[in-house]
Design a protein around this motif. Structure first.
Motif, PDB file in Angstrom:
ATOM      1  N   GLY A 270       0.787  -1.220   0.000  1.00  0.00           N
ATOM      2  CA  GLY A 270       0.000   0.000   0.000  1.00  0.00           C
ATOM      3  C   GLY A 270       0.817   1.267   0.000  1.00  0.00           C
ATOM      4  N   THR A 271       2.147   1.139   0.171  1.00  0.00           N
ATOM      5  CA  THR A 271       2.999   2.338   0.204  1.00  0.00           C
ATOM      6  C   THR A 271       3.569   2.679  -1.167  1.00  0.00           C
ATOM      7  N   VAL A 272       3.439   1.779  -2.124  1.00  0.00           N
ATOM      8  CA  VAL A 272       3.967   2.008  -3.471  1.00  0.00           C
ATOM      9  C   VAL A 272       2.837   1.814  -4.484  1.00  0.00           C
ATOM     10  N   GLU A 273       2.643   2.803  -5.345  1.00  0.00           N
ATOM     11  CA  GLU A 273       1.618   2.698  -6.378  1.00  0.00           C
ATOM     12  C   GLU A 273       1.997   1.610  -7.381  1.00  0.00           C
ATOM     13  N   PRO A 274       1.033   0.735  -7.754  1.00  0.00           N
ATOM     14  CA  PRO A 274       1.342  -0.353  -8.702  1.00  0.00           C
ATOM     15  C   PRO A 274       1.954   0.129 -10.011  1.00  0.00           C
ATOM     16  N   ASP A 275       1.450   1.245 -10.549  1.00  0.00           N
ATOM     17  CA  ASP A 275       1.984   1.744 -11.820  1.00  0.00           C
ATOM     18  C   ASP A 275       3.451   2.149 -11.673  1.00  0.00           C
ATOM     19  N   HIS A 276       3.762   2.812 -10.565  1.00  0.00           N
ATOM     20  CA  HIS A 276       5.147   3.221 -10.321  1.00  0.00           C
ATOM     21  C   HIS A 276       6.037   1.998 -10.142  1.00  0.00           C
ATOM     22  N   TYR A 277       5.511   0.988  -9.447  1.00  0.00           N
ATOM     23  CA  TYR A 277       6.313  -0.220  -9.228  1.00  0.00           C
ATOM     24  C   TYR A 277       6.665  -0.883 -10.552  1.00  0.00           C
ATOM     25  N   MET A 278       5.710  -0.963 -11.476  1.00  0.00           N
ATOM     26  CA  MET A 278       5.971  -1.616 -12.751  1.00  0.00           C
ATOM     27  C   MET A 278       7.020  -0.864 -13.567  1.00  0.00           C
ATOM     28  N   VAL A 279       7.025   0.463 -13.465  1.00  0.00           N
ATOM     29  CA  VAL A 279       8.071   1.245 -14.137  1.00  0.00           C
ATOM     30  C   VAL A 279       9.435   0.914 -13.549  1.00  0.00           C
ATOM     31  N   GLU A 280       9.494   0.830 -12.218  1.00  0.00           N
ATOM     32  CA  GLU A 280      10.759   0.564 -11.541  1.00  0.00           C
ATOM     33  C   GLU A 280      11.256  -0.858 -11.785  1.00  0.00           C
ATOM     34  N   VAL A 281      10.334  -1.817 -11.772  1.00  0.00           N
ATOM     35  CA  VAL A 281      10.762  -3.203 -11.962  1.00  0.00           C
ATOM     36  C   VAL A 281      11.323  -3.393 -13.364  1.00  0.00           C
ATOM     37  N   LYS A 282      10.787  -2.661 -14.336  1.00  0.00           N
ATOM     38  CA  LYS A 282      11.313  -2.744 -15.699  1.00  0.00           C
ATOM     39  C   LYS A 282      12.667  -2.041 -15.797  1.00  0.00           C
ATOM     40  N   ARG A 283      12.763  -0.841 -15.219  1.00  0.00           N
ATOM     41  CA  ARG A 283      14.000  -0.060 -15.304  1.00  0.00           C
ATOM     42  C   ARG A 283      15.148  -0.747 -14.566  1.00  0.00           C
ATOM     43  N   CYS A 284      14.917  -1.094 -13.309  1.00  0.00           N
ATOM     44  CA  CYS A 284      15.976  -1.711 -12.506  1.00  0.00           C
ATOM     45  C   CYS A 284      16.203  -3.172 -12.892  1.00  0.00           C
ATOM     46  N   GLY A 285      15.095  -3.872 -13.175  1.00  0.00           N
ATOM     47  CA  GLY A 285      15.210  -5.284 -13.511  1.00  0.00           C
ATOM     48  C   GLY A 285      15.967  -5.525 -14.800  1.00  0.00           C
ATOM     49  N   SER A 286      15.728  -4.701 -15.799  1.00  0.00           N
ATOM     50  CA  SER A 286      16.411  -4.862 -17.082  1.00  0.00           C
ATOM     51  C   SER A 286      17.926  -4.772 -16.907  1.00  0.00           C
ATOM     52  N   GLN A 287      18.363  -3.771 -16.151  1.00  0.00           N
ATOM     53  CA  GLN A 287      19.795  -3.580 -15.986  1.00  0.00           C
ATOM     54  C   GLN A 287      20.423  -4.687 -15.156  1.00  0.00           C
TER      55      GLN A 287
END
Length: 315
Positions: free
Chosen positions: A71-88
């Protein structure tokens, strides 16, 4: 011959991790070494005390390696981060593995992670999509994003009495659709991500392989409705029922969109009761049990398809 190496990358949620681990164990049974990868915080919470020969673990960063409170992280923001950080971090992991002498024969990626396939292509490693839901669900998304069924779905959502027809499937009503289509939907990023999966698959030079959970006649018909995709039924690896169904009985949500305890009790009493409906549901459950056994046993449909998938990796 060197042992086949598969990197299996899964979304950091229990409903994704469990079927992925089951799939990993199946591959190991055919002599494949599987490196299971998920987000660092999820991997740290997993029970890895019981070792499995042929299985190793790795993690990618989703930007929240120490975890976060729900509940502390918006799902849309999380998906952006998981793609950005996960890819690298995935890119770094594959490069390091190659430098250490490990070249993966295939990267298998799960739902909600289409970017994994793009990273795999950078290293010229084949990527295979593992759809951890029934083929009939994939069929709905496919016809929505690829075959122009948006209006059909829109009409079905707006009017619950409208029946929707998809190739290879029985008539569906509003409540049969994947719940991401129904508003209010807090996970607005889900549908664009599913659409991206098809875009990534269409970029493959040859017909892409999609591993799906499939065992019965309905699922087989749903798989036939796909064009230019090689759908491989590898079920039954998972039990992933809709959140709005319970043992063959559809539960009803209250005005807040929640299922109350009394409603669950009603459904359980119907399923377990001595009435005609309960007997029919239990009979169907026994049928699914037998279908599962047949598919999973040696030379069953699941066994044959998994063997063929592994044989293809070794070529």
């Amino acid at each position: 011959m060197a042992q086949l190496q598969v990197l299996l990358v899964t979304f950091p949620a229990q409903g994704h991790i469990n079927p992925s681990l089951q799939f990993a164990k199946k591959l190991i049974g055919y002599g494949v070494h599987v490196t299971f990868m998920t987000a660092a915080a999820a991997l740290n919470r997993m029970n890895k005390t019981s070792t499995v020969d042929g299985l190793s673990y790795a993690s990618f960063s989703d930007g929240y390696d120490e975890g976060f409170k729900r509940g502390t992280v918006e799902p849309d923001h999380y998906m952006v981060e998981v793609k950005r950080c996960g890819s690298q971090s995935l890119r770094d992991f594959i490069a390091k593995s190659i430098n250490q002498g490990t070249k993966f024969n295939c990267v298998v990626y799960c739902t909600l992670l289409p970017w994994v396939a793009l990273v795999a292509r950078e290293f010229q490693i084949p990527a295979t999509f593992f759809w951890n839901q029934p083929a009939s669900v994939l069929n709905v998304y496919y016809h929505s994003f690829k075959k122009g069924f948006e209006k059909v779905i829109k009409n079905g959502i707006e009017d619950s009495s409208v029946l929707m027809e998809f190739p290879g499937m029985p008539l569906l009503c509003r409540n049969d659709l994947p719940w991401f289509f129904i508003n209010p939907n807090p996970f607005t990023m889900a549908l664009p991500t599913f659409k991206e999966h098809f875009e990534v698959l269409d970029q493959e030079k040859t017909n892409p392989t999609v591993l799906v959970n499939s065992i019965d006649e309905l699922e087989a018909e749903a798989m036939k409705a796909f064009e230019n995709y090689n759908l491989v039924g590898i079920g039954p690896l998972i039990k992933n029922p809709s959140e709005t169904s319970l043992g063959g009985v559809r539960v009803t949500k209250n005005e807040e969109g929640l299922v109350e305890g009394c409603e669950i009790k009603r459904c359980l009493e119907l399923v377990m009761g001595g009435g005609e409906r309960g007997e029919e549901i239990r009979k169907n459950a026994e049928k699914w049990k037998e279908l599962t056994k047949e598919a999973a046993k040696e030379n069953g449909s699941s066994d044959k398809n998994l063997k063929a998938f592994v044989d293809e990796l070794s070529r």
